[in-house]
Design an enzyme around this catalytic site. Structure first.
Site, mmCIF file in Angstrom:
data_model
loop_
_atom_site.group_PDB
_atom_site.id
_atom_site.type_symbol
_atom_site.label_atom_id
_atom_site.label_comp_id
_atom_site.label_asym_id
_atom_site.label_seq_id
_atom_site.Cartn_x
_atom_site.Cartn_y
_atom_site.Cartn_z
ATOM 1 N N ASN A 1 1.689 3.043 -2.924
ATOM 2 C CA ASN A 1 0.909 3.875 -3.650
ATOM 3 C C ASN A 1 -0.302 4.488 -3.000
ATOM 4 O O ASN A 1 -0.747 5.797 -3.248
ATOM 5 C CB ASN A 1 0.601 3.122 -4.910
ATOM 6 N N ASP B 1 -5.007 -6.076 -18.198
ATOM 7 C CA ASP B 1 -3.835 -5.079 -18.434
ATOM 8 C C ASP B 1 -4.003 -4.650 -20.365
ATOM 9 O O ASP B 1 -3.088 -4.400 -20.812
ATOM 10 C CB ASP B 1 -2.627 -5.592 -18.531
ATOM 11 N N GLY C 1 0.915 -1.475 0.032
ATOM 12 C CA GLY C 1 -0.053 0.057 -0.019
ATOM 13 C C GLY C 1 0.779 1.282 -0.147
ATOM 14 O O GLY C 1 0.274 2.417 0.478
ATOM 15 N N LEU D 1 -4.145 -7.022 -7.175
ATOM 16 C CA LEU D 1 -3.600 -8.007 -7.857
ATOM 17 C C LEU D 1 -4.588 -9.178 -8.374
ATOM 18 O O LEU D 1 -3.980 -10.303 -9.004
ATOM 19 C CB LEU D 1 -2.453 -8.695 -6.985
ATOM 20 N N ASN E 1 -6.183 1.547 -13.570
ATOM 21 C CA ASN E 1 -5.080 0.556 -13.082
ATOM 22 C C ASN E 1 -3.800 1.249 -13.277
ATOM 23 O O ASN E 1 -3.256 1.843 -14.332
ATOM 24 C CB ASN E 1 -5.299 -0.687 -13.565
ATOM 25 N N GLU F 1 6.049 5.467 -9.893
ATOM 26 C CA GLU F 1 4.681 5.332 -9.388
ATOM 27 C C GLU F 1 4.257 6.446 -8.363
ATOM 28 O O GLU F 1 3.035 7.062 -8.793
ATOM 29 C CB GLU F 1 4.375 3.912 -8.863
ATOM 30 N N HIS G 1 0.084 -0.414 -13.577
ATOM 31 C CA HIS G 1 0.942 -1.466 -13.975
ATOM 32 C C HIS G 1 2.480 -1.153 -13.981
ATOM 33 O O HIS G 1 2.674 -0.249 -14.564
ATOM 34 C CB HIS G 1 0.418 -2.038 -15.397
#
Ligand code: GAR
Length: 191
Positions: free
Chosen positions: A15, A146, A13, A86, A103, A175, A105
């Site tokens: 992000n 994706d 976590g 995930l 999302n 990110e 990636h």
């Protein structure tokens, strides 16, 4: 009225924590809830420590997601962000929130995407293939892993000495730098 962001995450976590903090200084949007498929995930503690409601749901609740969908609707999300989520995201929720699920990636899609390609699996494959670059992709979520429309990508160069852990650290830095800003852009453009 501030726009509502709901985050989904499965594990650590970082992000999520970073996004929550970013929007705690915003008058445009706020994180209203964090949801995890793992009741023991660190992300729940990180979110609660920042005074954000953080809830978990079970595998059964995800496979028959009517209750999850009702819960989500109560938060009136303007954007749902999978920030380290995930599992495959339920189709019924994607359909209920068209163009509102994105999302992140940890690679440059379409390379290193698809089922089984998440977290350290991605970075290991990147190193095994002696890639000279990796990076991040932020994309809309559709019903294929994706494969949704790309919103944003950023590259980072790698050295032959980089281990998967080194690649992960470089990617994570990107990110943290970019995901909150891209969320902000998407929210502004959508209205
Ligand atoms: C992030 O690197 C994110 O890109 C990745 O999981 C990590 C979560 O880190 N997501 C995927 O692999 C999705 N396929 P965090 O829990 O520290 O935010």
């Amino acid at each position: 009225m501030k726009k509502h962001i709901v985050l989904f995450a499965s594990g650590n976590g970082t992000n999520t924590q970073n996004i929550i903090k970013y929007f705690q200084n915003s008058n445009q949007a706020e994180v209203v809830c964090v949801l995890s498929n793992n009741k023991n995930a660190q992300v729940l503690d990180r979110s609660k420590a920042l005074s954000i409601e953080a809830l978990s749901f079970t595998k059964a609740e995800m496979l028959a997601p009517q209750n999850l969908l009702s819960l989500l609707k109560q938060y009136k999300p303007d954007l749902i962000v999978l920030a380290g989520f995930l599992l495959k995201f339920p189709e019924i929720i994607i359909d209920a929130f068209p163009n509102k699920v994105i999302n992140i990636h940890p690679a440059l899609l379409p390379k290193y995407g698809g089922k089984g390609m998440y977290g350290h699996h991605v970075h290991k494959a990147v190193v095994e293939n002696k890639e000279t670059y990796s990076g991040i992709t932020i994309h809309y979520v559709n019903n294929q892993y994706d494969k949704g429309e790309v919103i944003f990508q950023k590259k980072i160069s790698l050295t032959p000495q980089d281990t998967p852990q080194d690649v992960a650290a470089k990617v994570q830095q990107l990110e943290h730098q970019w995901l909150p800003k891209v969320i902000e852009d998407v929210l502004i453009k959508a209205h």
